[in-house]
Design an enzyme around this catalytic site. Structure first.
Site, mmCIF file in Angstrom:
data_model
loop_
_atom_site.group_PDB
_atom_site.id
_atom_site.type_symbol
_atom_site.label_atom_id
_atom_site.label_comp_id
_atom_site.label_asym_id
_atom_site.label_seq_id
_atom_site.Cartn_x
_atom_site.Cartn_y
_atom_site.Cartn_z
ATOM 1 N N ASN A 1 -10.431 -3.116 -6.124
ATOM 2 C CA ASN A 1 -9.883 -1.825 -6.925
ATOM 3 C C ASN A 1 -11.053 -1.259 -8.387
ATOM 4 O OD1 ASN A 1 -6.398 -2.844 -6.198
ATOM 5 N ND2 ASN A 1 -7.966 -1.183 -5.123
ATOM 6 N N ASP B 1 0.872 -1.710 0.307
ATOM 7 C CA ASP B 1 0.020 -0.082 0.100
ATOM 8 C C ASP B 1 0.804 1.722 0.200
ATOM 9 O OD1 ASP B 1 -2.395 1.103 0.032
ATOM 10 O OD2 ASP B 1 -2.900 1.207 2.409
HETATM 11 C C1 FPP Z 1 -2.071 -0.357 -3.224
HETATM 12 O O1 FPP Z 1 -1.268 1.234 -3.605
HETATM 13 C C2 FPP Z 1 -1.866 -0.727 -4.460
HETATM 14 C C3 FPP Z 1 -2.150 -0.980 -5.479
HETATM 15 C C4 FPP Z 1 -3.628 -1.214 -5.376
HETATM 16 C C5 FPP Z 1 -1.482 -1.708 -6.360
HETATM 17 C C6 FPP Z 1 -0.254 -2.468 -6.486
HETATM 18 C C7 FPP Z 1 0.408 -2.587 -7.747
HETATM 19 C C8 FPP Z 1 1.696 -2.557 -7.733
HETATM 20 C C9 FPP Z 1 2.987 -3.139 -6.695
HETATM 21 C C10 FPP Z 1 2.321 -3.024 -9.300
HETATM 22 C C11 FPP Z 1 3.056 -4.187 -9.688
HETATM 23 C C12 FPP Z 1 2.836 -5.283 -8.782
HETATM 24 C C13 FPP Z 1 2.915 -6.829 -9.508
HETATM 25 C C14 FPP Z 1 2.757 -7.972 -10.050
HETATM 26 C C15 FPP Z 1 3.530 -6.355 -11.829
HETATM 27 P P1 FPP Z 1 -2.792 2.864 -3.645
HETATM 28 O O2 FPP Z 1 -2.210 3.246 -4.632
HETATM 29 O O3 FPP Z 1 -4.109 2.267 -2.675
HETATM 30 O O4 FPP Z 1 -1.494 4.037 -2.632
HETATM 31 P P2 FPP Z 1 -2.765 4.683 -1.498
HETATM 32 O O5 FPP Z 1 -2.606 4.258 -0.516
HETATM 33 O O6 FPP Z 1 -1.254 6.002 -1.306
HETATM 34 O O7 FPP Z 1 -3.262 5.721 -2.416
#
Ligand code: FPP
Length: 246
Positions: free
Chosen positions: A73, A25
Site C-alpha cells: 500500500n 477489501d
Molecule cells: C482496502 O480497500 C482497504 C484498505 C487499503 C484500508 C483498510 C483500512 C481501513 C478499513 C481503515 C480503518 C482501519 C483501522 C485499523 C482504523 P481498497 O482501498 O483496496 O478498496 P478497493 O479494492 O475497492 O480499491
C-alpha cells in the site's frame, strides 16, 4: 444471488473460532460507487471494523487481526497514503481509551521502520497502554507484508546464530514462529476476505497454513455483524483435518 441478502442458517453447538483474521477489501469501490473520495470508503471501513469487533466479542471470538495497510500500500498515491495514516492516527487517538476500558489489548504487526515517527510513537503508546489487557486481542497489520515478516524473522534467527545464541539445527517451527511479529498470537482459525477477490495478498502466509478461508463479494464498508455471523456459521460447518485422514 445478491451477496447482501442473508439467508438464516440453523444455530449449532460448535465452538466459535478463537482467532479471526480479516482482509478488509473494497473501501475504494464502495466510495467510487457513491461518487465519494476513497477516504470516505476508508472512514466507513473503520466503522465496519467497530461493528465486527463487537460481533467477535458477542460470539466469543477472542482474537481479531485485520489488514489495515500492507507493505504494498506504500505504492498508492501519496495523498491516499497520507489520508490512511491520518485516519489510523485518529482511530488510535480516539479509540485507545475505550479499547483499554473494555479490556482490549491492541497490537500492531508490520515493518515499523517505515512508519513516520509520530505514527510509530502513537502505535507504541497504544500498545504499552493496553499491554496488560487480555479480554480481547485486536491486532492491526500496518505496513505489514508476510514475506517481509518472514525475511525479518530469518534475519533475527541468523543473527542469533551468529552471536552463538542458537544453533542452526536447533531452529524449529516453534522457534521460527517465535521470531515472527505474531509471536504471542494463536494462528487464525478463520480468514475472511471481503470485496470479491480470492487471494491472500501477502497476509499471514505462515500463520494461515491451516486456516479456513471465507471469501465474500460484500465490500468491506457494507460488511455488517450479520455478514460476520454468516461467516462464523459457515466456519462451524467446515471439517478441519490438518492433513489427517478422515
Ligand atoms: C482496502 O480497500 C482497504 C484498505 C487499503 C484500508 C483498510 C483500512 C481501513 C478499513 C481503515 C480503518 C482501519 C483501522 C485499523 C482504523 P481498497 O482501498 O483496496 O478498496 P478497493 O479494492 O475497492 O480499491
Amino acid at each position: 444471488m445478491d451477496a447482501n441478502v442473508l439467508h438464516p442458517l440453523p444455530a449449532n453447538d460448535f465452538p466459535p473460532p478463537a482467532h479471526v483474521a480479516v482482509i478488509m477489501d473494497g473501501n475504494g469501490r464502495w466510495a467510487k460507487a457513491r461518487g465519494l473520495p476513497r477516504t470516505a470508503g476508508h472512514k466507513k471501513g473503520a466503522d465496519a471494523l467497530r461493528g465486527v469487533m463487537q460481533a467477535c466479542r458477542d460470539a466469543g471470538v477472542r482474537y481479531l487481526t485485520v489488514y489495515a495497510f500492507s507493505s504494498e500500500n506504500w505504492k498508492r498515491p501519496a495523498g491516499e497514503v497520507l489520508d490512511l495514516m491520518q485516519l489510523l492516527k485518529l482511530y488510535i487517538d480516539r479509540e485507545t481509551d475505550a479499547l483499554y476500558a473494555k479490556g482490549v489489548r491492541l497490537r500492531f504487526i508490520g515493518d515499523r521502520a517505515l512508519l513516520a515517527p509520530d505514527v510509530r510513537s502513537m502505535v507504541e503508546t497504544a500498545e504499552t497502554r493496553t499491554a496488560k489487557n487480555s479480554a480481547f486481542h485486536l491486532t492491526v497489520g500496518l505496513s505489514y507484508g508476510a514475506r517481509q515478516e518472514l525475511v525479518r524473522a530469518a534475519r533475527r534467527l541468523a543473527e542469533a546464530a551468529r552471536r552463538g545464541e542458537c544453533a542452526p539445527e536447533a531452529i524449529s517451527e516453534a522457534s521460527f514462529a517465535d521470531a515472527l511479529d505474531t509471536r504471542d498470537l494463536p494462528d487464525p482459525d478463520l480468514l475472511i476476505r471481503t470485496g470479491g477477490e480470492q487471494r491472500l495478498s501477502n497476509f499471514l502466509l505462515w500463520q494461515s497454513a491451516y486456516t479456513e478461508l471465507y471469501f465474500t463479494p460484500v465490500l468491506w464498508p457494507d460488511f455488517t455483524p450479520a455478514h460476520f455471523a454468516h461467516a462464523l456459521d459457515e466456519f462451524t460447518r467446515r471439517e478441519r483435518r490438518y492433513g489427517n485422514a478422515c
